[in-house]
Design an enzyme around this catalytic site. Structure first.
Site, PDB file in Angstrom:
ATOM      1  N   THR A 144      -1.923  -4.522   3.495  1.00 39.42           N
ATOM      2  CA  THR A 144      -1.786  -5.959   3.225  1.00 39.42           C
ATOM      3  C   THR A 144      -0.368  -6.248   2.777  1.00 39.42           C
ATOM      4  OG1 THR A 144      -2.449  -7.804   1.799  1.00 39.42           O
ATOM      5  CG2 THR A 144      -2.819  -5.600   0.918  1.00 39.42           C
ATOM      6  N   VAL A 170     -11.768 -10.622   8.284  1.00 37.31           N
ATOM      7  CA  VAL A 170     -12.984 -11.318   8.704  1.00 37.31           C
ATOM      8  C   VAL A 170     -13.732 -10.523   9.769  1.00 37.31           C
ATOM      9  CG1 VAL A 170     -12.128 -13.602   8.051  1.00 37.31           C
ATOM     10  CG2 VAL A 170     -11.664 -12.761  10.367  1.00 37.31           C
ATOM     11  N   HIS A 216     -12.242 -13.703   2.549  1.00 38.04           N
ATOM     12  CA  HIS A 216     -11.835 -14.784   3.452  1.00 38.04           C
ATOM     13  C   HIS A 216     -12.882 -15.105   4.518  1.00 38.04           C
ATOM     14  CE1 HIS A 216      -7.339 -13.942   2.328  1.00 38.04           C
ATOM     15  NE2 HIS A 216      -8.012 -14.543   1.382  1.00 38.04           N
TER      16      HIS A 216
HETATM   17  N1  APR Z   1      -1.829   0.839   8.667  1.00 38.43           N
HETATM   18  C1  APR Z   1      -1.664   0.245   7.443  1.00 38.43           C
HETATM   19  N2  APR Z   1      -0.982  -0.904   7.278  1.00 38.43           N
HETATM   20  C2  APR Z   1      -0.459  -1.479   8.381  1.00 38.43           C
HETATM   21  C3  APR Z   1      -0.577  -0.937   9.671  1.00 38.43           C
HETATM   22  C4  APR Z   1      -1.311   0.298   9.788  1.00 38.43           C
HETATM   23  N3  APR Z   1      -1.484   0.910  10.959  1.00 38.43           N
HETATM   24  N4  APR Z   1       0.064  -1.755  10.549  1.00 38.43           N
HETATM   25  C5  APR Z   1       0.564  -2.775   9.831  1.00 38.43           C
HETATM   26  N5  APR Z   1       0.268  -2.617   8.524  1.00 38.43           N
HETATM   27  C6  APR Z   1       0.597  -3.460   7.380  1.00 38.43           C
HETATM   28  C7  APR Z   1       1.879  -4.258   7.500  1.00 38.43           C
HETATM   29  O1  APR Z   1       3.004  -3.447   7.094  1.00 38.43           O
HETATM   30  C8  APR Z   1       1.635  -5.402   6.521  1.00 38.43           C
HETATM   31  O2  APR Z   1       2.042  -5.062   5.206  1.00 38.43           O
HETATM   32  O3  APR Z   1      -0.423  -4.431   7.259  1.00 38.43           O
HETATM   33  C9  APR Z   1       0.103  -5.547   6.545  1.00 38.43           C
HETATM   34  C10 APR Z   1      -0.396  -6.787   7.256  1.00 38.43           C
HETATM   35  O4  APR Z   1       0.000  -7.905   6.529  1.00 38.43           O
HETATM   36  P1  APR Z   1      -0.499  -9.360   6.947  1.00 38.43           P
HETATM   37  O5  APR Z   1      -0.357  -9.519   8.420  1.00 38.43           O
HETATM   38  O6  APR Z   1       0.184 -10.354   6.077  1.00 38.43           O
HETATM   39  O7  APR Z   1      -2.075  -9.320   6.635  1.00 38.43           O
HETATM   40  P2  APR Z   1      -2.844  -9.614   5.278  1.00 38.43           P
HETATM   41  O8  APR Z   1      -2.061  -9.157   4.092  1.00 38.43           O
HETATM   42  O9  APR Z   1      -4.210  -9.074   5.452  1.00 38.43           O
HETATM   43  O10 APR Z   1      -2.896 -11.194   5.300  1.00 38.43           O
HETATM   44  C11 APR Z   1      -3.625 -11.839   4.301  1.00 38.43           C
HETATM   45  O11 APR Z   1      -3.345 -13.935   5.386  1.00 38.43           O
HETATM   46  O12 APR Z   1      -3.366 -15.388   7.203  1.00 38.43           O
HETATM   47  C12 APR Z   1      -4.058 -14.877   6.142  1.00 38.43           C
HETATM   48  O13 APR Z   1      -6.352 -15.058   5.820  1.00 38.43           O
HETATM   49  C13 APR Z   1      -5.391 -14.278   6.475  1.00 38.43           C
HETATM   50  O14 APR Z   1      -6.583 -12.505   5.362  1.00 38.43           O
HETATM   51  C14 APR Z   1      -5.315 -12.899   5.873  1.00 38.43           C
HETATM   52  C15 APR Z   1      -4.282 -13.075   4.794  1.00 38.43           C
END
Ligand code: APR
Length: 232
Positions: free
Chosen positions: A170, A88, A104
């Site tokens: 993600t 977001v 989102h």
């Molecule tokens: N570079 C790349 N990836 C990274 C880094 C980095 N420097 N640091 C962390 N990560 C990875 C983690 O290993 C993990 O797999 O980013 C990912 C973050 O995962 P989440 O916190 O689950 O985020 P996301 O997948 O975007 O969540 C999806 O969940 O709560 C909801 O709406 C919210 O859009 C969000 C959705």
């Protein structure tokens, strides 16, 4: 022109200083996610939810796009690029990417609680008593848990016509975003850049998936360099 679909999650913005979700024990900046990101949370405590997103919106002033956001913009020199993000924040916009779909929602927009089609640009704090043109309270323009994902259809259409897919940062835990990759045409190239990759059901079924186990600023940058240097 070869079309590259970029699917980003919180990890791409981590190195800009924005926390991810699931790296922090299910808490979002110290809050239970459902308390600040669900219709129930909004009904229970509007003041908390408004304050929470005001803080997130203010944080945007202190962060900047990183090398991964910028590399994605650079891909436009040679490819048609569509960014589909779960984030977001506005870091893809500020890096200059032209075509961005926010699955989102967006921190810098608000919408009416009475008429969903009334959406406004909003870069300041949002308060109780801030009303839409029809007199209804405004709320953050965020897709909360349990709500429809209005941009899903356009995201699916883009995925159906992609040639190269790059999934970045993600955990592939949140649907329907995590299932978008299932719409990639057979034979497309699929990359997944994440230091701790989570291979979802959709990804595990994809023959030829290339995992780049690196942080976004490193892994995306080198992949983009490789794509820009390709002969065709
Ligand atoms: N570079 C790349 N990836 C990274 C880094 C980095 N420097 N640091 C962390 N990560 C990875 C983690 O290993 C993990 O797999 O980013 C990912 C973050 O995962 P989440 O916190 O689950 O985020 P996301 O997948 O975007 O969540 C999806 O969940 O709560 C909801 O709406 C919210 O859009 C969000 C959705």
């Amino acid at each position: 022109m070869t079309k590259v679909i970029i699917l980003t999650g919180a990890g791409i913005s981590a190195e800009s200083g924005i926390s991810t979700f699931r790296d922090a024990d299910g808490l979002w900046e110290g809050h239970d996610v459902m308390a600040v990101a669900s219709p129930q949370g909004w009904n229970d405590n509007q003041a908390l939810v408004l304050d929470f997103y005001n803080q997130r919106r203010r944080q945007l002033h202190d962060v900047s796009p990183n090398a991964a956001h910028k590399a994605i913009k650079d891909l436009e020199q040679k490819y048609e690029v569509v960014v589909i993000t779960q984030n977001v924040d506005d870091l893809h916009e500020r890096a200059g990417s032209k075509h961005i779909i926010h699955l989102h929602g967006e921190l810098n927009k608000v919408r009416s609680t009475g008429n969903q089609t009334l959406v406004y640009e909003w870069t300041d704090d949002l308060h109780a008593g801030d009303l839409c043109d029809e007199g209804h309270q405004l709320r953050p323009h965020i897709v909360w848990f349990g709500e429809m994902v209005p941009m899903l259809d356009s995201a699916i259409k883009q995925c159906e016509t992609g040639d190269i897919f790059i999934i970045i940062g993600t955990s592939m835990q949140v649907y329907p975003a995590a299932s978008l990759i299932a719409y990639a045409p057979l034979g497309s190239e699929i990359y997944y850049v994440d230091p701790k990759p989570h291979i979802s059901y959709e990804l595990s079924n994809r023959y030829g998936l290339k995992v780049i186990k690196e942080k976004a600023t490193v892994g995306v940058k080198s992949l983009v360099d490789e794509l820009l240097n390709r002969k065709k």
